[in-house]
Design a protein around this motif. Structure first.
Motif, PDB file in Angstrom:
ATOM      1  N   PHE A   7      40.196  32.617  46.413  1.00  0.00           N
ATOM      2  CA  PHE A   7      40.638  32.848  45.031  1.00  0.00           C
ATOM      3  C   PHE A   7      39.490  33.286  44.124  1.00  0.00           C
ATOM      4  O   PHE A   7      39.727  33.817  43.057  1.00  0.00           O
ATOM      5  N   LYS A   8      38.246  32.997  44.525  1.00  0.00           N
ATOM      6  CA  LYS A   8      37.093  33.222  43.644  1.00  0.00           C
ATOM      7  C   LYS A   8      37.365  32.517  42.306  1.00  0.00           C
ATOM      8  O   LYS A   8      37.848  31.404  42.312  1.00  0.00           O
ATOM      9  N   MET A   9      37.129  33.186  41.167  1.00  0.00           N
ATOM     10  CA  MET A   9      37.341  32.519  39.868  1.00  0.00           C
ATOM     11  C   MET A   9      38.693  32.937  39.293  1.00  0.00           C
ATOM     12  O   MET A   9      38.792  33.406  38.158  1.00  0.00           O
ATOM     13  N   ALA A 153      32.189  46.636  50.540  1.00  0.00           N
ATOM     14  CA  ALA A 153      33.643  46.693  50.723  1.00  0.00           C
ATOM     15  C   ALA A 153      34.364  45.618  49.917  1.00  0.00           C
ATOM     16  O   ALA A 153      35.587  45.628  49.817  1.00  0.00           O
ATOM     17  N   ILE A 154      33.592  44.696  49.350  1.00  0.00           N
ATOM     18  CA  ILE A 154      34.214  43.573  48.643  1.00  0.00           C
ATOM     19  C   ILE A 154      34.650  43.988  47.240  1.00  0.00           C
ATOM     20  O   ILE A 154      33.839  44.421  46.434  1.00  0.00           O
ATOM     21  N   GLY A 155      35.951  43.861  47.014  1.00  0.00           N
ATOM     22  CA  GLY A 155      36.491  44.132  45.679  1.00  0.00           C
ATOM     23  C   GLY A 155      36.446  45.586  45.255  1.00  0.00           C
ATOM     24  O   GLY A 155      36.688  45.907  44.093  1.00  0.00           O
ATOM     25  N   CYS A 203      41.346  37.550  58.943  1.00  0.00           N
ATOM     26  CA  CYS A 203      40.790  38.196  57.747  1.00  0.00           C
ATOM     27  C   CYS A 203      40.563  37.179  56.637  1.00  0.00           C
ATOM     28  O   CYS A 203      41.313  36.205  56.502  1.00  0.00           O
ATOM     29  N   LEU A 204      39.517  37.435  55.862  1.00  0.00           N
ATOM     30  CA  LEU A 204      39.261  36.686  54.628  1.00  0.00           C
ATOM     31  C   LEU A 204      39.566  37.653  53.489  1.00  0.00           C
ATOM     32  O   LEU A 204      38.938  38.707  53.382  1.00  0.00           O
ATOM     33  N   ILE A 205      40.532  37.271  52.668  1.00  0.00           N
ATOM     34  CA  ILE A 205      41.053  38.212  51.667  1.00  0.00           C
ATOM     35  C   ILE A 205      40.815  37.686  50.253  1.00  0.00           C
ATOM     36  O   ILE A 205      41.076  36.514  49.962  1.00  0.00           O
TER      37      ILE A 205
HETATM   38  P1  PGA Z   1      38.242  41.454  48.424  1.00  0.00           P
HETATM   39  O1  PGA Z   1      37.261  40.194  48.549  1.00  0.00           O
HETATM   40  O2  PGA Z   1      39.391  41.226  49.345  1.00  0.00           O
HETATM   41  O3  PGA Z   1      38.653  41.470  46.980  1.00  0.00           O
HETATM   42  O4  PGA Z   1      37.454  42.671  48.802  1.00  0.00           O
HETATM   43  C1  PGA Z   1      36.988  39.637  49.804  1.00  0.00           C
HETATM   44  C2  PGA Z   1      36.034  38.477  49.670  1.00  0.00           C
HETATM   45  O5  PGA Z   1      35.090  38.542  48.864  1.00  0.00           O
HETATM   46  O6  PGA Z   1      36.206  37.465  50.361  1.00  0.00           O
END
Ligand code: PGA
Length: 222
Positions: A7-9, A153-155, A203-205
């Protein structure tokens, strides 16, 4: 497969509960994990903490430690996320956290990933970089899950290519037999293809998982 939502923040206590309630109506053979912000931690076997200080309790302003996490019966934690590394967490500090929560027998989702300039250099440079992020980490630890998440690739909406994921996971497989998750702009459109790659165990999403209906649909596509 392990399908995890970071979820992050994002989300509150209330919306996390609604999310988990809806998720609980879905039956799946996959292992599901949800990492809400620390204000929304709750007693639920699929929930883990996004962070934890390597101490039971103490004078560490704004941190949470073992006492606060385990009050909920939680025994899962995410460590080494690139956003934490960007906040200044060193490899040495992350390895200390790893050891602390390993000694408490936590399931540890341990994140690694290279920045774009390293990816642009070569495949060998990527692997060398990832190995540095595994320094001090017990790759034999029974409750270890590794999440490979390229920083670029993150976000961003731009996932690594199937070939990039395949070759990186193949190289990581030579280092460990633990579950290897991919993360970084995983979405409805690409999750099935990513999870079908050899040596990808889930996967980590982030972004695409915050809407529970979308997350459920993603789980169904795997
Ligand atoms: P994302 O983030 O799916 O928004 O790219 C993945 C993560 O940071 O775990």
């Amino acid at each position: 497969m392990i399908i995890a939502s970071n979820f992050k923040m994002n989300h509150t206590r209330k919306s996390t509960q609604e999310f988990l309630d809806k998720l609980s109506t879905v039956s799946t053979e996959h292992t599901i994990r949800v990492y809400p912000p620390c204000t929304a931690l709750c007693a639920n076997p699929i929930v883990g903490a996004q962070n934890g200080y390597p101490a039971v309790e103490g004078s560490y302003t704004a941190e949470i430690g073992l006492r606060q996490i385990s009050e909920f019966g939680i025994d899962k934690i995410l460590l080494g996320h690139s956003e934490r590394r960007q906040f200044g967490e060193s490899q040495e500090f992350i390895a200390r956290k790893f050891d602390f929560y390993k000694n408490e027998n936590f399931e540890i989702m341990y994140c690694i990933g290279e920045p774009l300039e390293v990816r642009k250099q070569s495949k060998e440079a990527v692997i060398a970089y990832l190995k540095q992020q595994l320094q001090g980490i017990d790759l034999e630890y029974e409750r270890l899950i590794i999440a490979y998440e390229p920083v670029w690739a993150i976000g961003t909406g731009v996932s690594a290519t199937i070939e990039e994921i395949r070759s990186t996971h193949d190289a990581l497989r030579e280092l460990t037999n633990k579950a290897l998750l991919y993360g970084g702009s995983v979405k409805l459109e690409n999750i099935a293809q990513i999870c079908a790659i050899d040596n990808v165990d889930g996967c980590l999403i982030g972004t695409a998982s915050w809407d529970v209906d979308n997350f459920i649909e993603m789980i169904k596509r795997v």
